[in-house]
Design a protein around this motif. Sequence first.
Motif, PDB file in Angstrom:
ATOM      1  N   THR A   1       0.841  -1.193   0.000  1.00 42.20           N
ATOM      2  CA  THR A   1       0.000   0.000   0.000  1.00 42.20           C
ATOM      3  C   THR A   1       0.878   1.245   0.000  1.00 42.20           C
ATOM      4  O   THR A   1       2.099   1.166  -0.175  1.00 42.20           O
ATOM      5  N   THR A   2       0.227   2.377   0.206  1.00 43.37           N
ATOM      6  CA  THR A   2       0.984   3.631   0.274  1.00 43.37           C
ATOM      7  C   THR A   2       1.945   3.643   1.459  1.00 43.37           C
ATOM      8  O   THR A   2       2.928   4.387   1.451  1.00 43.37           O
ATOM      9  N   ARG A   3       1.675   2.841   2.470  1.00 37.15           N
ATOM     10  CA  ARG A   3       2.608   2.770   3.600  1.00 37.15           C
ATOM     11  C   ARG A   3       3.949   2.191   3.176  1.00 37.15           C
ATOM     12  O   ARG A   3       4.969   2.465   3.803  1.00 37.15           O
ATOM     13  N   GLU A   4       3.940   1.357   2.155  1.00 37.93           N
ATOM     14  CA  GLU A   4       5.191   0.776   1.640  1.00 37.93           C
ATOM     15  C   GLU A   4       5.754   1.569   0.465  1.00 37.93           C
ATOM     16  O   GLU A   4       6.716   1.143  -0.143  1.00 37.93           O
ATOM     17  N   GLY A   5       5.147   2.724   0.134  1.00 37.80           N
ATOM     18  CA  GLY A   5       5.700   3.596  -0.887  1.00 37.80           C
ATOM     19  C   GLY A   5       4.905   3.693  -2.172  1.00 37.80           C
ATOM     20  O   GLY A   5       5.297   4.446  -3.075  1.00 37.80           O
ATOM     21  N   LEU A   6       3.797   2.951  -2.323  1.00 34.28           N
ATOM     22  CA  LEU A   6       3.012   3.052  -3.555  1.00 34.28           C
ATOM     23  C   LEU A   6       2.367   4.423  -3.668  1.00 34.28           C
ATOM     24  O   LEU A   6       2.139   5.120  -2.682  1.00 34.28           O
ATOM     25  N   LEU A   7       2.021   4.776  -4.911  1.00 34.46           N
ATOM     26  CA  LEU A   7       1.428   6.082  -5.176  1.00 34.46           C
ATOM     27  C   LEU A   7       0.005   6.166  -4.657  1.00 34.46           C
ATOM     28  O   LEU A   7      -0.430   7.206  -4.151  1.00 34.46           O
ATOM     29  N   ASP A   8      -0.771   5.084  -4.783  1.00 36.98           N
ATOM     30  CA  ASP A   8      -2.184   5.093  -4.422  1.00 36.98           C
ATOM     31  C   ASP A   8      -2.583   3.684  -4.007  1.00 36.98           C
ATOM     32  O   ASP A   8      -1.929   2.698  -4.378  1.00 36.98           O
ATOM     33  N   ASP A   9      -3.677   3.577  -3.231  1.00 30.47           N
ATOM     34  CA  ASP A   9      -4.170   2.272  -2.805  1.00 30.47           C
ATOM     35  C   ASP A   9      -5.218   1.699  -3.753  1.00 30.47           C
ATOM     36  O   ASP A   9      -5.694   0.589  -3.530  1.00 30.47           O
ATOM     37  N   THR A  10      -5.586   2.444  -4.781  1.00 32.92           N
ATOM     38  CA  THR A  10      -6.491   1.927  -5.819  1.00 32.92           C
ATOM     39  C   THR A  10      -5.682   1.680  -7.083  1.00 32.92           C
ATOM     40  O   THR A  10      -5.156   2.626  -7.685  1.00 32.92           O
TER      41      THR A  10
END
Length: 700
Positions: free
Chosen positions: A193-202
């Motif tokens: 998820t964004t907690r791991e650095g992704l841009l968005d959760d969708t």
Amino acid sequence: APGIIWAGKPSDGLYRWAGRNVSPLTSVGLSQLNAQINALLVARDGSCWVAGAHGLLHFKDPKAAVEDAELPVLTGFNVISLGEDRQGGIWAGTREGELWRLRNGSRVAETNRWQSHAITALAPTPDGSTWVGTEGGGLYRYKDGVRAHFDKNDGLLTDLIRTLYLDAQGTLWIGTAGGGLGRWHNGHITTFTTREGLLDDTISQILEDDTGRLWLGSNRGIACVSKRDLEELAAKRIPAVYPQVYGRAEGMLSEECTGGFCPAGLKAKSGLLWFSTLKGVVVVDPRPKTGATPIPLIAIEEMLVDGVAIDKQKLVGFIEVGENAGQPSGVVEPGPANPAGAPSASRNPSTTVQNPNATESLTIAPGKRRFEFHYTGLSFNAPERVRFRYWLEGLDPDWVEAGAQRTAFYSYVPPGNYRFRVAACNSDGIWNDAGASLAMTVLPHFWQAWWFLGLAGLGLMSLVAGTVRVVEKGKAQRRLNHLEQERALQRERARIAQDLHDDLGSSLARISLLSGLAKADKDNPDQLEIHVNKISQSANETVRALEEIVWAVRPGSDSLQSLVEYIAHFANELFADASTRCRLDLPHDLPARPLPPEVRHNIFLIVKEALTNVLRHASTSEVRVQAKASVHSLEIMVQDDGKGFDAPAPPLRGKRQGLGNMRHRAESINGTLAVESVPGKGTTVRLTVGFPGGTGAGQG
């Protein structure tokens, strides 16, 4: 088809891109779909499948006329997802939740009512199974009528599946609505998820380029991340990933990529990646760029201690800047000029890079607790996409991922030496690790200094040792007191036994002897009367001796007042039938002093011996008994005006054993006995006993 791209637009039909322009496509079959195009699929044989709201069309040759389309199949079904298996079968999922498989002109319903959620994504696998993603029902794996279900209990953060992608290694990548990116590998699901650095959760679209990178279409743009980095993250060997991000700054009219149907994106044979968005189609060339993207410059703008800002001119002198690939970074300082020629920060247009060789440490006064650092990244290449991480060496165990946040806050920093470091990366994920740093020393209060803590520790150890010693000494004293009590009890028992033997035993033996004599002289009345009188006298003495013993051991008799009262009682009884008058001068308000049984018994015996001597030998008309008590001592005096005697001092051994016994008893209770006698003028016996802690012993 090479050079030709088909695109479907909801409520507007089908379009074709031939390399120069876009043209709409029309046909009878497309009109039967009511221009509601949901998904397109290019099969391995080169044909094209078009899924619409009212069925499914098949174009055998997309380069030929569109009129060559076959008659619609699955008429009346709203098909929103397509997939092709290794046997050439086409899988179709509908919004009503039905799953169909088409092969060799026949169609077979595969759902059998086992779920009712819209089927949003399909991913057939080489082993003959098919992954089925649903909108609200989670993820299914279907093979030969047997299905396995995966939901929140199996590692997914949501049951809303947007897209599926199966890579060449057999790993399934799962795009969700609000639950991030899922990875199914070796029977286990891992979520990013964004907690791991992704841009968005969708994640609505997932494509892979030729270098093993995943391109993720989301509601906030397109992110590119290496599968290797995701695998390292899943194995917990790295804390986060740093994807390249593409959005409005890179030319996208809308950053929101469409989804909820599959496939929604396309990887062309040329290697280009096509993404569908709310405002058209975005084409990405994933091949590496020839020119390197400049790394961001890093600037520490401000430092606040307990809410108060450090003077900027003072702060500049303690910032240490680094260099990375020829790109300087450091502190920014407001000012009208820019002599270094550095680019201006987006947050402050008039800033300059300062002090490239600072090595000193900023000193913070004692008692400061809250620290706040403000920093920024200077970049013209999507400055809003610059991401940061910071590390307060000496307090943080490792880098803290801050994302786009430009403030580091610490609620408490204990005294010590620290270095605050900040690093940043641009939208392409390229880091300026040299960054900027600030060395500081937080001074302790004197009670926090090592020498004070050492002294306090030493004092505490001494206190503990002293407490232990006092406790142990108290225990030893209690044990000693207990032993003394036991010893006193043993002495008292021995004394009582001796008194019983000496007084009662001798009296009873005398009574027994006199009784025998009385029996022998029963025929002689005169002798019998003499024996009976002696028996009566001995019985009275026995009763008096028994009374004395009982008084000595009775608990209520252990006070000074009780002793004096018993002496008065004894004196009155002793001289009741005698011609000698007994005058008592005894106080009624004596100090409340407890006396041990041995002490009061010996005092009484001394007084008793003195009174008995007066009765037997003094030939006096009056005897006076006087008692005086102070806080420290007790004095008892027995005085008569009889005939007196010569009293050698000390008395001769073997003579006047009564007086010797009296002295011996006085010494046993730490008292003194004084005897004053003059022939013809009487005798005075004075006993002085000192109380514990007093100074009366030895007086008189």
